[in-house]
Design an enzyme around this catalytic site. Structure first.
Site, PDB file in Angstrom:
ATOM      1  N   LYS A 111       4.111   1.188   1.159  1.00 21.94           N
ATOM      2  CA  LYS A 111       5.460   1.625   1.527  1.00 21.94           C
ATOM      3  C   LYS A 111       6.465   1.418   0.401  1.00 21.94           C
ATOM      4  O   LYS A 111       7.501   2.071   0.367  1.00 21.94           O
ATOM      5  CB  LYS A 111       5.887   0.903   2.785  1.00 21.94           C
ATOM      6  CG  LYS A 111       4.835   1.095   3.879  1.00 21.94           C
ATOM      7  CD  LYS A 111       5.361   1.115   5.236  1.00 21.94           C
ATOM      8  CE  LYS A 111       4.456   1.693   6.282  1.00 21.94           C
ATOM      9  NZ  LYS A 111       3.136   1.074   6.403  1.00 21.94           N
TER      10      LYS A 111
HETATM   11  C1  LIG Z   1       2.183   1.725   7.189  1.00 22.19           C
HETATM   12  C2  LIG Z   1       0.789   1.416   6.841  1.00 22.19           C
HETATM   13  C3  LIG Z   1      -0.256   2.285   7.174  1.00 22.19           C
HETATM   14  C4  LIG Z   1      -0.019   3.540   7.986  1.00 22.19           C
HETATM   15  O1  LIG Z   1       0.698   4.503   7.277  1.00 22.19           O
HETATM   16  P1  LIG Z   1       1.394   5.714   8.062  1.00 22.19           P
HETATM   17  O2  LIG Z   1       2.194   6.420   7.045  1.00 22.19           O
HETATM   18  O3  LIG Z   1       2.269   5.048   9.099  1.00 22.19           O
HETATM   19  O4  LIG Z   1       0.332   6.523   8.678  1.00 22.19           O
HETATM   20  C5  LIG Z   1      -1.532   1.971   6.770  1.00 22.19           C
HETATM   21  N1  LIG Z   1      -1.784   0.837   6.087  1.00 22.19           N
HETATM   22  C6  LIG Z   1      -0.807  -0.017   5.736  1.00 22.19           C
HETATM   23  C7  LIG Z   1      -1.163  -1.253   4.997  1.00 22.19           C
HETATM   24  C8  LIG Z   1       0.511   0.241   6.093  1.00 22.19           C
HETATM   25  O5  LIG Z   1       1.480  -0.613   5.751  1.00 22.19           O
END
Ligand SMILES: *Cc1c(COP(=O)(O)O)cnc(C)c1O
Length: 497
Positions: A111
């Site tokens: 993120k």
């Molecule tokens: C947020 C997250 C996901 C999922 O991603 P999306 O964009 O919500 O599908 C998968 N793995 C990790 C470690 C995350 O932080």
């Protein structure tokens, strides 16, 4: 380029406005008004992540000028924020299987790639629009978005950030990362409920007209750092192209040769960015959607019924413990030839009945590109152990779900296209589970998660990332714990409205 709501009942806005608002006033999500057209992929810059990012952002942020985009990209993707020069390096497990590490940012989850740049885009958007209100970023988190947004927005002028996380729905390290957050404009609260409760609470605040009027009156404009915000999704398109360029560079593929991506999925943001990359002309064979035991999307992609009326399970991959994947709304809009009426009806059915079914035509189009399966906790642990055994490569629980689902795909299809697995978090972020997997059994009793970090480092000969090693001595600054139905009053309290 203008943006419209997937539900078709909001005015068209420019990208600055879409980023400031986060979600459209009719409850839909902002998407470009005109269909995304293929670009000249071979002409994209290949010399750096930064230049590639600029080229792709420019296509969508037409009301920003080149200098503004350049400044935002430079402020986000540099050696102060990311501990790898390539930003999203590929690690090859075999010639045709690569893992793309998306977790070299300050909070060790993918993120950061979007949330390091979003604050810069947002403040520029506010300046450009002469926005006088203070922007309040409201964020529901399944663990990683919260910390990543807090780091991105801390002490950014003109912005307040309020994060809600499900009280028992995040890992110990994730919780510690958030409740120790420093910064004069940050607030963190635990919600008594799961992630869906928390995300719904935030969505309700957004769609509460009288509340937003009241806030506007007091000088506050709400916005979102969740992947419902276009400004969050857009930067994620970049690394799909980067992976393709790297595979060409390593001579794994020829130009225009199609590749697969495996994406550990929760809110459908990451994989949707892959879909937009595909629409932009990236040669994608399949987007493989990997879920944990909360496999609503697996069922949906396989049979067209989206059914969220089931119990949310707590798994070892908590950032994917989600039953309502918000960004799927954008895909449905695209797959129905941008039919906002249909999209709106499905979303209303989801809200009122917890489910909806798409027609045969839509399902067929979905399955032309997407493939889906899931992996449970046992498979997740086994995969971490076997990947470490076979490749001396350590993955976290979310990435392990991706690897396991890829294995299932390979055993059931003839497809041998080179494949990139998106690695979404550092294994250290989920040290307890990773250690358990490596040890092949339960841990010594009473180890704190921080002790587990050190043990994991000792046992695997890797290093604890600096910002996690630091957590131990940090002061707990945020202790609020609130009932599910008090999120709005908590917000008003924090802002003294
Ligand atoms: C947020 C997250 C996901 C999922 O991603 P999306 O964009 O919500 O599908 C998968 N793995 C990790 C470690 C995350 O932080």
């Amino acid at each position: 380029m203008y943006y419209q709501s997937t539900r078709g009942q909001a005015e068209h806005v420019q990208s600055t406005e879409a980023i400031i608002q986060g979600i459209a006033p009719d409850g839909g999500l902002y998407v470009p008004v005109s269909e995304i057209a293929p670009l000249a992929v071979a002409e994209l810059p290949t010399d750096s992540y930064q230049n590639l990012a600029k080229a792709i952002l420019k296509i969508f942020l037409t009301d920003f000028n080149d200098t503004e985009i350049e400044e935002a990209v430079t402020a986000a993707y540099n050696s102060r924020c990311f501990d790898h020069v390539q930003i999203t390096p590929l690690k090859f497990l075999s010639k045709e299987l690569a893992v793309m590490e998306l977790w070299h940012g300050p909070t060790y989850a993918f993120k950061d790639i979007a949330l390091q740049i979003l604050p810069h885009l947002l403040t520029k958007a506010m300046e450009k629009r002469g926005e006088k209100s203070e922007v309040v970023i409201l964020t529901a988190t399944s663990g990683d978005t919260g910390k990543s947004a807090l780091e991105g927005f801390r002490d950014v002028e003109g912005i307040r950030i309020i994060v809600f996380f499900p009280h028992n729905g995040v890992s110990e390290i994730q919780k510690l990362q958030m409740v120790t957050q420093e910064g004069g404009n940050v607030s963190v609260a635990a919600v008594e409920g799961n992630f869906d409760d928390t995300q719904n609470g935030v969505k309700e605040i957004f769609s509460n007209r009288s509340l937003s009027q009241k806030l506007l009156h007091a000088g506050y404009q709400l916005s979102s750092a969740n992947s419902i915000n276009w400004g969050r999704l857009l930067p994620q398109i970049v690394y799909y192209f980067k992976a393709y360029q790297d595979l060409i560079d390593k001579k794994v593929i020829r130009r225009k040769q199609k590749i697969n991506f495996v994406v550990p999925t929760g809110n459908f943001g990451n994989i949707l960015a892959g879909y937009y990359a595909f629409k932009l002309g990236l040669p994608v064979n399949r987007l493989i959607c990997a879920s944990n035991s909360n496999n609503v999307l697996t069922d949906f992609i396989n049979n067209g019924l989206y059914n969220s009326s089931r119990e949310l399970k707590q798994t070892l991959s908590p950032s994917m413990d989600i039953l309502i994947s918000s960004n799927l709304e954008r895909l449905l809009f695209e797959l129905t030839d941008r039919n906002s009426q249909k999209t709106k009806v499905w979303m209303e059915e989801l809200k009122s009945r917890g489910k909806y079914t798409v027609g045969k035509g839509t399902l067929k189009r979905l399955q032309e590109l997407f493939w889906a399966d899931s992996a449970d906790d046992r498979e997740t642990l086994e995969t971490i152990a076997s990947v470490f055994r076979n490749y001396q490569y350590l993955v976290d629980t979310h990435t392990a779900v991706g690897l396991k689902v890829w294995e299932k795909y390979r055993s059931r299809s003839e497809d041998t296209s080179p494949t990139v697995i998106l690695s979404t978090a550092s294994p250290y972020k989920f040290a307890g589970s990773v250690l358990q997997a490596i040890n092949g059994g339960p841990l010594e009793k009473d180890l704190t998660e921080l002790e587990m970090l050190n043990q994991l480092a000792r046992q695997t000969g890797t290093a604890v990332p600096i910002n996690l090693a630091d957590l131990e001595g940090k002061e707990i600054r945020h202790r609020a714990r609130i009932p599910r139905d008090k999120m709005d009053s908590h917000l008003l309290g924090v802002l003294s409205v």
